[in-house]
Write an enzyme that holds these catalytic residues in place. Sequence first.
Site, PDB file in Angstrom:
ATOM      1  N   ASP A 286     -31.208  17.953 -17.502  1.00 35.13           N
ATOM      2  CA  ASP A 286     -30.004  18.366 -18.233  1.00 35.13           C
ATOM      3  C   ASP A 286     -29.233  19.400 -17.413  1.00 35.13           C
ATOM      4  O   ASP A 286     -29.734  20.493 -17.150  1.00 35.13           O
ATOM      5  CB  ASP A 286     -30.403  18.958 -19.588  1.00 35.13           C
ATOM      6  CG  ASP A 286     -29.232  19.069 -20.563  1.00 35.13           C
ATOM      7  OD1 ASP A 286     -28.103  19.314 -20.100  1.00 35.13           O
ATOM      8  OD2 ASP A 286     -29.458  18.918 -21.771  1.00 35.13           O
TER       9      ASP A 286
ATOM     10  N   HIS B 295     -28.049  15.270 -20.078  1.00 40.99           N
ATOM     11  CA  HIS B 295     -27.556  15.790 -21.355  1.00 40.99           C
ATOM     12  C   HIS B 295     -27.130  14.608 -22.222  1.00 40.99           C
ATOM     13  O   HIS B 295     -25.932  14.325 -22.388  1.00 40.99           O
ATOM     14  CB  HIS B 295     -26.397  16.757 -21.123  1.00 40.99           C
ATOM     15  CG  HIS B 295     -26.044  17.573 -22.336  1.00 40.99           C
ATOM     16  ND1 HIS B 295     -26.927  18.458 -22.900  1.00 40.99           N
ATOM     17  CD2 HIS B 295     -24.915  17.624 -23.097  1.00 40.99           C
ATOM     18  CE1 HIS B 295     -26.364  19.033 -23.950  1.00 40.99           C
ATOM     19  NE2 HIS B 295     -25.145  18.528 -24.094  1.00 40.99           N
TER      20      HIS B 295
ATOM     21  N   SER C 293     -27.111  19.071 -28.896  1.00 40.21           N
ATOM     22  CA  SER C 293     -26.375  20.044 -28.092  1.00 40.21           C
ATOM     23  C   SER C 293     -25.871  21.199 -28.963  1.00 40.21           C
ATOM     24  O   SER C 293     -26.661  21.874 -29.619  1.00 40.21           O
ATOM     25  CB  SER C 293     -25.235  19.337 -27.346  1.00 40.21           C
ATOM     26  OG  SER C 293     -24.667  20.164 -26.369  1.00 40.21           O
TER      27      SER C 293
END
Length: 243
Positions: free
Chosen positions: A182, A214, A126
């Site tokens: 996601d 995610h 991320s």
Amino acid sequence: MASFVRTPPLLFPATARHTATVIFIHGLGDTGYGWASAVENWRRRQRLDEVKFILPNAPSIPITCNMGMKMPGWYDIHTIDGNAESLRRNEDEAGILVSQAYFHDLIQKEIDSGIPAERIVIGGFSQGGAMSLFSGLTSKVKLGGIVALSSYLLLSLKFVDWLPKPCSNQDTPIFMAHGDSDQVVNTELGRKSFSLLKEAGFNASLKIYPNMGHSACLEELDDMEKFLTESLPPAGSPERSEL
């Protein structure tokens, strides 16, 4: 951001002779401990025995999308709404550059300790993956590889302006991975980032995992282990000189 307290990284020493290093960067709101179980799993499988793992901890900073409240972060984020363009707006360039300098320093410390730059891989998840891409590709030393999970290319509208001339990591293998579901870092933004890198001539690959949001999945972690094993093959014991 430079004034915030930064705790030392979580370290996993190599279990054999230390010949390589992986720096893996956590995402927003997490710490290095969030990825400790993945490292411990790889160590149990004994395929990366010569690798030292460094899991940095982000300083606690005000995050705009968190109503300005502090949380561990590598740079400020204004909006996380799943829109592919939201993360590209109002990017915290100053915060990104402070974190970039920190990661470049971690890389240099490993080089100073005797690890060749091409035996160092930087990666992350991320926000951490975004920092690994930016810090890795803007490094002045050629690295062994770059990993970016569920992430995107920072400062993409002027990314080439930050690249060293000539670019040391033009041919460095880049493993990008993303879930197709996601809702935080939109999959399309990951695809666009990959396309931008390919168009710029970088050695990037992208794997999309079905039904993954995610997060990370076991298949993805296995694929990352394979990438690390290929990028950092065992160097073996040093040869003994004949007396």
